[in-house]
Scaffold this active site. Sequence first.
Site, PDB file in Angstrom:
ATOM      1  N   ASP A 167       0.843  -1.189   0.000  1.00 56.15           N
ATOM      2  CA  ASP A 167       0.000   0.000   0.000  1.00 56.15           C
ATOM      3  C   ASP A 167       0.880   1.241   0.000  1.00 56.15           C
ATOM      4  OD1 ASP A 167      -1.717   2.044   0.445  1.00 56.15           O
ATOM      5  OD2 ASP A 167      -2.463   1.323   2.377  1.00 56.15           O
TER       6      ASP A 167
ATOM      7  N   GLU B  47      31.756  10.899  -2.100  1.00 53.33           N
ATOM      8  CA  GLU B  47      32.632  10.930  -0.920  1.00 53.33           C
ATOM      9  C   GLU B  47      31.799  11.362   0.282  1.00 53.33           C
ATOM     10  OE1 GLU B  47      36.347  13.180  -1.323  1.00 53.33           O
ATOM     11  OE2 GLU B  47      35.772  13.550  -3.390  1.00 53.33           O
TER      12      GLU B  47
ATOM     13  N   GLU C 210      30.567  12.191   3.897  1.00 52.84           N
ATOM     14  CA  GLU C 210      31.150  12.498   5.205  1.00 52.84           C
ATOM     15  C   GLU C 210      30.053  12.384   6.263  1.00 52.84           C
ATOM     16  OE1 GLU C 210      34.553  15.667   3.683  1.00 52.84           O
ATOM     17  OE2 GLU C 210      32.608  16.454   4.280  1.00 52.84           O
TER      18      GLU C 210
ATOM     19  N   GLU D 162      38.028  12.998   9.133  1.00 49.64           N
ATOM     20  CA  GLU D 162      37.903  14.302   8.460  1.00 49.64           C
ATOM     21  C   GLU D 162      38.412  15.426   9.367  1.00 49.64           C
ATOM     22  OE1 GLU D 162      37.498  16.369   6.178  1.00 49.64           O
ATOM     23  OE2 GLU D 162      37.294  15.022   4.482  1.00 49.64           O
TER      24      GLU D 162
ATOM     25  N   GLU E 154      35.128  10.180   6.765  1.00 47.26           N
ATOM     26  CA  GLU E 154      34.769  10.058   5.355  1.00 47.26           C
ATOM     27  C   GLU E 154      35.165   8.678   4.866  1.00 47.26           C
ATOM     28  OE1 GLU E 154      35.890  13.231   2.617  1.00 47.26           O
ATOM     29  OE2 GLU E 154      36.573  11.727   1.187  1.00 47.26           O
TER      30      GLU E 154
ATOM     31  N   HIS F  46      30.812  15.112  -1.811  1.00 44.48           N
ATOM     32  CA  HIS F  46      31.351  15.432  -3.135  1.00 44.48           C
ATOM     33  C   HIS F  46      31.003  14.284  -4.073  1.00 44.48           C
ATOM     34  CE1 HIS F  46      34.802  17.735  -0.925  1.00 44.48           C
ATOM     35  NE2 HIS F  46      33.615  18.268  -0.731  1.00 44.48           N
TER      36      HIS F  46
ATOM     37  N   ARG G 243      39.880  24.476  -3.813  1.00 41.71           N
ATOM     38  CA  ARG G 243      38.699  23.768  -3.372  1.00 41.71           C
ATOM     39  C   ARG G 243      37.592  24.703  -2.893  1.00 41.71           C
ATOM     40  NH1 ARG G 243      40.443  18.239  -1.674  1.00 41.71           N
ATOM     41  NH2 ARG G 243      42.441  17.979  -2.705  1.00 41.71           N
TER      42      ARG G 243
ATOM     43  N   GLU H  27      34.351  16.896 -10.370  1.00 35.97           N
ATOM     44  CA  GLU H  27      33.871  16.691  -9.002  1.00 35.97           C
ATOM     45  C   GLU H  27      32.964  17.846  -8.602  1.00 35.97           C
ATOM     46  OE1 GLU H  27      36.875  17.305  -5.981  1.00 35.97           O
ATOM     47  OE2 GLU H  27      35.741  16.171  -4.482  1.00 35.97           O
TER      48      GLU H  27
ATOM     49  N   ARG I  36      31.132  19.681  -5.709  1.00 32.70           N
ATOM     50  CA  ARG I  36      31.415  19.711  -4.269  1.00 32.70           C
ATOM     51  C   ARG I  36      30.249  20.190  -3.415  1.00 32.70           C
ATOM     52  NH1 ARG I  36      36.658  19.433  -2.843  1.00 32.70           N
ATOM     53  NH2 ARG I  36      36.421  20.935  -1.137  1.00 32.70           N
TER      54      ARG I  36
HETATM   55  N1  GLN Z   1      33.661  18.887   4.832  1.00 33.37           N
HETATM   56  C1  GLN Z   1      33.859  19.671   3.632  1.00 33.37           C
HETATM   57  C2  GLN Z   1      32.501  19.976   2.982  1.00 33.37           C
HETATM   58  O1  GLN Z   1      31.641  20.391   3.649  1.00 33.37           O
HETATM   59  C3  GLN Z   1      34.797  18.999   2.671  1.00 33.37           C
HETATM   60  C4  GLN Z   1      36.160  18.786   3.236  1.00 33.37           C
HETATM   61  C5  GLN Z   1      37.051  17.984   2.325  1.00 33.37           C
HETATM   62  O2  GLN Z   1      36.704  16.893   1.926  1.00 33.37           O
HETATM   63  N2  GLN Z   1      38.194  18.465   1.985  1.00 33.37           N
HETATM   64  O3  GLN Z   1      32.290  19.818   1.812  1.00 33.37           O
HETATM   65 MG    MG Z   2      37.579  13.263   0.052  1.00 32.67          MG
HETATM   66 MG    MG Z   3      36.159  15.125   2.643  1.00 30.02          MG
HETATM   67 MG    MG Z   4      36.523  15.561  -2.697  1.00 30.22          MG
END
Ligand code: GLN
Ligand code: MG
Ligand code: MG
Ligand code: MG
Length: 445
Positions: free
Chosen positions: A52, A132, A134, A189, A196, A245, A316, A334, A336
């Site tokens: 259901d 990836e 976390e 991390e 991670e 990511h 980054r 990638e 992010r």
């Molecule tokens: N924690 C970070 C984020 O919020 C990423 C950190 C990393 O993987 N270098 O995306």
């Molecule tokens: Mg990573």
């Molecule tokens: Mg990371």
């Molecule tokens: Mg990464």
Amino acid sequence: ITEAEQAVLDEIEEKDVDFLRLQFTDILGTVKNVSVPARQAEKAFSEGIYFDGSSIEGFVRIQESDMRLVPDPDTFAILPWRQKEGSAAARMICDVYNTSTGEPFEGDPRRVLKNALERAEDLGYEVNAAPEPEFFLFEEDEEGRATTKTNDAGGYFDLAPKDLASDVRRDIIYGLEDMGFEIEASHHEVAEGQHEINFEYDDALATADNVATFRTVVRAIAAQHDLHATFMPKPIPKINGSGMHTHFSLFEDGENAFHDEDDEFNLSDEAHSFLAGILEHAPAITAVANPTVNSYKRLVPGYEAPVYVAWSDRNRSALIRKPAARTPAASRVELRSPDPSCNPYLAFAVMIHAGLDGIEKDLECPDPVRENIYEFDEQKREEYGIETLPSNLGEAVQALEEDEAIYSALGEHVAPKFVEAKSQEFEEYLVDVSQWELDRYLETF
Ligand code: GLN
Ligand code: MG
Ligand code: MG
Ligand code: MG
């Protein structure tokens, strides 16, 4: 009965599986289970299992509530934390069908992702994805409820004895490997209590299944250690939040269509257009990849999470990074921004549609930004033409509604239901009075 299905039936016999959990996810990405005795497996393959659907978030209206689950034999896995002598439980992830039409149910997030993959296939591509995720491990209080107290004081890539959680992480990894995961790496991390685990890339459907499974496994095994694992994006203010990511590449005839030896970044024209498509649709994608009120507490400057719509082959702080690739097969982009509170099926679907839109329209990719964008002022961002991601869930949902390509990527069923659920969530948040407000104003005024 297919060969893959027979293999599952044999394994059920061999490993004394007595219960089968048939899984699917709702629009919010929560894993739902229907448990059936394992002897029903053959029937599940041939006829499906009826349930259901009216009680599942965003699935159907009451008057059309009968749904059918058909398990995907490729997703069969024994649940390692439920194994006992002479008995075991296993799961399979299911596709959901509409009983009245017999067609795949368009409200099934797995179906939404399959639609995206079919669009890619029509263009000759197979989509690979690798996430990836976390997460934080927190202690429980006496009543077994989650706290925000971390059980270790480690930092990025710290090793034992500071990394007290490495035992837990090891058990999590064994559990994942038992379920067929190929773990690439795992590490502590940046934040205390934050971890991670990366797993090997696979086709995007298998990867979305894996993310759904991953969250279940991590929580279940953490609980065995009396810890609470959370994928909430920003549980603690002023330190890094948890992202997910996500790496993408497109393969064509077994070759990586994103790789070009002669390009400065080793990225092909397709990769550049895919990337441009994601940049173009970034605000609307955010609603799906960052679907909670709390997601926007993570997307602020200074904590390695993206805020600005740009790409980079170096730093980054950008939304999209081009990681260094050791082999042609590893050339990829990638993204992010996604966080692990997203529904992976829907999030991958909108990202893939955005990228394919870029390829179909042959969108021009802007130059990469090599400086730290966190340090730019507004004027410099304007000069570079860098937009900002939505700053809250309300803005993101609005961006989604205004972006026809991404809204329709969710399909006729999911799109309005998603918008409705998320608008409601944001409105509830807006009228709430937070602890911060009380601390700040209660005694001042
Ligand atoms: N924690 C970070 C984020 O919020 C990423 C950190 C990393 O993987 N270098 O995306
Ligand atoms: Mg990573
Ligand atoms: Mg990371
Ligand atoms: Mg990464």
